[in-house]
Design a protein around this motif. Structure first.
Motif: not given
Length: 137
Positions: A91-93, A77-82, A44-49, A53-57
């Motif tokens: 990582s692809v959101v 939507e494409v980020r360095p991998a978590y 919910k806080n989007g710490n990963e990406l 992008f909080a809450g997104y697969a």
């Protein structure tokens, strides 16, 4: 593409297995016991990406290092991998703004890179069972 569609597409790849080695919220997809994708949902806080992008697969997918950088420049939507190698994984959101066909292409590319890196005996076994256009899309 949503979580369910991504999961279905990942499992359509030949001889793909799904497991949960990191807990019940993180699905790992492997071919011949080698990971080619990870599917999870950002908190919910989007710490990963990032908070946007909080809450997104999202998917972690293997990628050629040069292509990885290029994709990050093209798609927000494409980020360095978590939690993985930033050089070889993205990582692809899974947002509506990310083209579905591009996500499928990235899944196929990740799968093909892993198949190409298998031991020759394992790769040959796959190649004898499946046509090349199915393994190396």
């Amino acid at each position: 593409m949503d979580y369910t569609h991504a999961e279905t597409y990942l499992l359509s790849r030949p001889e793909t297995d799904k497991s949960y080695p990191f807990g019940p919220d993180v699905a790992v997809f492997k071919v011949k016991n080698k990971m080619f994708a990870l599917l999870a949902t950002s908190g919910k806080n989007g710490n990963e990406l990032g908070a946007e992008f909080a809450g997104y697969a999202f998917l972690n997918l293997k990628c050629d290092p040069d292509e990885a950088i290029m994709l990050r420049d093209i798609f927000p939507e494409v980020r360095p991998a978590y939690h993985m190698s930033k050089k070889h994984w993205n990582s692809v959101v899974l947002k509506d703004s990310m083209p579905e066909k591009e996500i499928e292409r990235l899944i196929d590319r990740s799968y093909a890179l892993v198949v190409k890196g298998l031991k020759k005996s394992e790769r040959t076994q796959l190649e004898l069972r499946y046509p090349p256009d199915l393994l190396y899309r």
